[in-house]
Design a protein around this motif. Sequence first.
Motif, PDB file in Angstrom:
ATOM      1  N   LEU A 225       0.859  -1.189   0.000  1.00 25.64           N
ATOM      2  CA  LEU A 225       0.000   0.000   0.000  1.00 25.64           C
ATOM      3  C   LEU A 225       0.893   1.236   0.000  1.00 25.64           C
ATOM      4  CD1 LEU A 225      -2.653  -1.077   2.634  1.00 25.64           C
ATOM      5  CD2 LEU A 225      -2.725  -1.309   0.155  1.00 25.64           C
ATOM      6  N   PHE A 226       0.424   2.286  -0.654  1.00 26.51           N
ATOM      7  CA  PHE A 226       1.205   3.524  -0.698  1.00 26.51           C
ATOM      8  C   PHE A 226       0.988   4.277   0.613  1.00 26.51           C
ATOM      9  CE2 PHE A 226      -0.204   2.685  -5.141  1.00 26.51           C
ATOM     10  CZ  PHE A 226       0.997   2.133  -5.554  1.00 26.51           C
TER      11      PHE A 226
ATOM     12  N   ASN B 152      -5.452   4.952  -2.429  1.00 27.98           N
ATOM     13  CA  ASN B 152      -4.773   3.696  -2.690  1.00 27.98           C
ATOM     14  C   ASN B 152      -5.600   2.819  -3.618  1.00 27.98           C
ATOM     15  OD1 ASN B 152      -2.175   2.591  -1.490  1.00 27.98           O
ATOM     16  ND2 ASN B 152      -2.941   3.868   0.168  1.00 27.98           N
ATOM     17  N   ILE B 153      -6.885   2.719  -3.306  1.00 26.53           N
ATOM     18  CA  ILE B 153      -7.746   1.828  -4.080  1.00 26.53           C
ATOM     19  C   ILE B 153      -7.893   2.347  -5.511  1.00 26.53           C
ATOM     20  CG2 ILE B 153     -10.058   0.836  -4.250  1.00 26.53           C
ATOM     21  CD1 ILE B 153     -10.233   0.978  -1.219  1.00 26.53           C
ATOM     22  N   THR B 154      -8.016   3.658  -5.660  1.00 20.86           N
ATOM     23  CA  THR B 154      -8.265   4.198  -7.000  1.00 20.86           C
ATOM     24  C   THR B 154      -6.983   4.582  -7.732  1.00 20.86           C
ATOM     25  OG1 THR B 154      -8.559   6.397  -6.045  1.00 20.86           O
ATOM     26  CG2 THR B 154     -10.547   5.093  -6.422  1.00 20.86           C
TER      27      THR B 154
ATOM     28  N   GLU C  40       6.562  -1.852  -7.988  1.00 19.97           N
ATOM     29  CA  GLU C  40       5.990  -2.920  -8.810  1.00 19.97           C
ATOM     30  C   GLU C  40       4.472  -2.824  -8.834  1.00 19.97           C
ATOM     31  OE1 GLU C  40       7.618  -6.515  -7.253  1.00 19.97           O
ATOM     32  OE2 GLU C  40       9.452  -6.324  -8.427  1.00 19.97           O
ATOM     33  N   ALA C  41       3.882  -2.563  -7.671  1.00 25.43           N
ATOM     34  CA  ALA C  41       2.427  -2.439  -7.608  1.00 25.43           C
ATOM     35  C   ALA C  41       1.967  -1.314  -8.527  1.00 25.43           C
ATOM     36  CB  ALA C  41       1.983  -2.173  -6.177  1.00 25.43           C
ATOM     37  N   ALA C  42       2.695  -0.217  -8.523  1.00 28.08           N
ATOM     38  CA  ALA C  42       2.320   0.914  -9.366  1.00 28.08           C
ATOM     39  C   ALA C  42       2.503   0.568 -10.841  1.00 28.08           C
ATOM     40  CB  ALA C  42       3.157   2.134  -9.008  1.00 28.08           C
TER      41      ALA C  42
ATOM     42  N   LEU D 245       8.445  10.827  -5.253  1.00 26.96           N
ATOM     43  CA  LEU D 245       8.611  12.189  -4.751  1.00 26.96           C
ATOM     44  C   LEU D 245       7.919  12.393  -3.392  1.00 26.96           C
ATOM     45  CD1 LEU D 245      10.267  14.451  -5.859  1.00 26.96           C
ATOM     46  CD2 LEU D 245       8.246  15.371  -6.990  1.00 26.96           C
ATOM     47  N   PRO D 246       6.653  12.012  -3.251  1.00 23.46           N
ATOM     48  CA  PRO D 246       6.038  12.192  -1.920  1.00 23.46           C
ATOM     49  C   PRO D 246       6.743  11.397  -0.830  1.00 23.46           C
ATOM     50  CG  PRO D 246       4.374  11.582  -3.547  1.00 23.46           C
ATOM     51  CD  PRO D 246       5.689  11.503  -4.231  1.00 23.46           C
ATOM     52  N   MET D 247       7.267  10.229  -1.192  1.00 22.04           N
ATOM     53  CA  MET D 247       7.863   9.401  -0.148  1.00 22.04           C
ATOM     54  C   MET D 247       9.233   9.899   0.291  1.00 22.04           C
ATOM     55  SD  MET D 247       6.579   5.552  -0.674  1.00 22.04           S
ATOM     56  CE  MET D 247       7.211   5.164   0.934  1.00 22.04           C
ATOM     57  N   ILE D 248       9.900  10.694  -0.567  1.00 17.62           N
ATOM     58  CA  ILE D 248      11.184  11.234  -0.132  1.00 17.62           C
ATOM     59  C   ILE D 248      11.030  12.675   0.352  1.00 17.62           C
ATOM     60  CG2 ILE D 248      12.587   9.720  -1.571  1.00 17.62           C
ATOM     61  CD1 ILE D 248      12.864  11.943  -3.551  1.00 17.62           C
TER      62      ILE D 248
END
Lengths: 386, 289
Positions: free
Chosen positions: A103-104, A112-114, B185-187, B203-206
């Motif tokens: 999950l992000f 996350n879902i969309t 990978e999920a993305a 970018l948001p995660m860093i």
Amino acid sequence: MRDVARTQTPTRTPFAAAPGISLRGLGKRFSTHAAVQDVSFEIPAGALTVLLGPSGCGKSTLLRLIAGFEAPTAGEIVMAGRSLGDLPPAQRDIAMVFQSYALFPHLTVAENITFGLSVRGTAKAEMAPRLARVAQIMGLETLLDRKPAQLSGGQQQRVALARAVISERPVCLMDEPLSNLDAKLRAEMRVEIRALQKRLGLTMVYVTHDQVEAMTMADRIVLMNAGRVEQEGTPQEIYAHPASTFAARFIGSPPMNLIPADRLGLPGGAMAGLRPEDMHFAAAGAPARVKSAEYLGADLLVTLDVAGSEAVLRQPARAGLPADAALYIGWAPEALRLFDAATGLALAPGGGLSQANEAQANEAQANEAQANEAQANEAQANEGRA
Amino acid sequence: MRRETIHAWLMLLPALVVLATFMHVPAVETIIASFWSTARGARPSHFVGLKNYERMIADPVFWQAMRNNLVYALVTVPLSMGLALVMALLVQGRVAGRAFLRMAFFTPTVLPLIAVANIWIFFYTPGFGLIDQIRGLFGLHAQNLLGTGSTALYAVAAVAVWKEAGFFMIFYLAALQTIPPTLIEAARLEGASRWQIFRRITLPMIMPTTLFISVNAVIDAVRLVDHIFQMTQGGPDNATNILFFYIYRVGFQFWDTAYAATLTVVMIVILSLLALGQVVLIDRRVHYK
Ligand SMILES: Nc1ncnc2c1ncn2[C@@H]1O[C@H](COP(=O)(O)OP(=O)(O)OP(=O)(O)O)[C@@H](O)[C@H]1O
Ligand SMILES: [Mg+2]
């Protein structure tokens, strides 16, 4: 999601007819060793296929090959009659649930879902109702504004599942999706995932190393060992006719007892396999000695010493332990399985190789005469069963 | 409870003493000094109220130094951070010669700024410096980048960017390593393009790292002046005179310590406001686990 099993919405699901997948001679070598070798089997459309095997046997690698994250070094994957080749993951029409959920963390549950819909440019107007529907199926309506870190493990699991479901992709891959949950939640989610898969008619490939999970959920089980397919079939087939001592020991809890045949008074040279529930105390038969007993409520597991090898017998607990420590055990003759002592492969009742091992036997370049004999035996066996 | 409090203070004491001696006391002394005149010969220092500040507001060189510093920051902060991120993205993946590239990118950080300045003076030397030699290959005429008012500030800013980017890259590299590959990978599976993955996940995660680096970059945009001493001495005609350099001049070349203290107070206030603003502003957009 709790009500998936019950709310059998009569409307057709929006899913495209789920395709089947064939793996043909699939192999994956990493620099030093082969993780997957010569794997061929069919993943039937709209069914739940479980990839089962011990840790490190190549289950995840196989799943990643199907998803397209890794390129096979041999063989091909055919989906809906089309070889996938090096098609990128996004174009394979496959959804996936990762073991760690993936999950992000910076996005809300709804985002996350969309996520997938949004990067694919789905209109907001279409997104909202789809999100609402999926959230309702999964019981996530009240959690949509939370971040993943604010969810319990089970809730995170549902979000990961929701992300796969909303994509409306007909094939869903799951890599040990329940391994981070506690036993009770795992049992619940098993039922829910299975219900969801049936309701949506998904072609699902489900990876686990938990044989209970495999037995309870699967339409078909593919048992893997050291990068190869050890056996495939329905849970019943694999339980009743393990193709090898490996399969015999891996499936069933406690697993099948393996005892050198001569110690049971049978012709020597082979391994005898007996499920714990197929053995019983008897007035005559193979001599045994009770070593210990484990009380499970309904059942009693009795650990025996059968002429030097250990075996477990399962019987209703109310039958109690025999008073005498030295006694005899008997078994239903049709439940007895025999395995080649050297190769571990199952032997048909006639003494040849059994049906499930035919492919492996051929592969092992057994001479033709033997193979023919095996086939003949198999035919006999089949006739006998019919 | 009381015992614990005493213990806590005792443990903090060494750090407090050091901090107070070398930071807090001088800072307060600086503020006080800015309200007094500079002692000169027979005239001892005396209280002048806001006189030093009035003088500062009327001082055109101060305003030029402020403007220069703003331009210097606007060039060095985004450029060094952007370059750092690009380099980090380049060397994080499976690139051939990854270790070598990382080292190459990081080397400028290890060098003292004075040494870096020497290297760049060679680059900039009119006529036979590296830059003019390359320009010569294309038939362009020689140019004195450091000696020309319109280019000098950018020329010294480039040195700071070159020096800083490698250092910031290390932080970005560390931040990128903490993003689980399964997220990417999920993305990817969802059909996100490389750019979308970068924009919406990486970018948001860093962002916490970006905040950290930006605070440092801003501070450095005020602080890094060593190379100006060597390359331009603030010239030509104050074109590369930035606040910190000006403070040094006023304090240690003109020996006008009171005015230097006044300028220092302004610098500290600006830095504090910037740091505060960054933390508050970016904090809202930063995701902390
Ligand atoms: N990227 C890789 N590079 C080299 N070897 C790898 C790589 N990925 C997996 N392997 C190896 O391939 C084999 C199979 O790994 P895989 O992850 O498929 O096992 P698994 O069946 O999923 O195990 P588990 O149940 O522990 O998840 C292991 O021996 C592993 O070390
Ligand atoms: Mg795995």
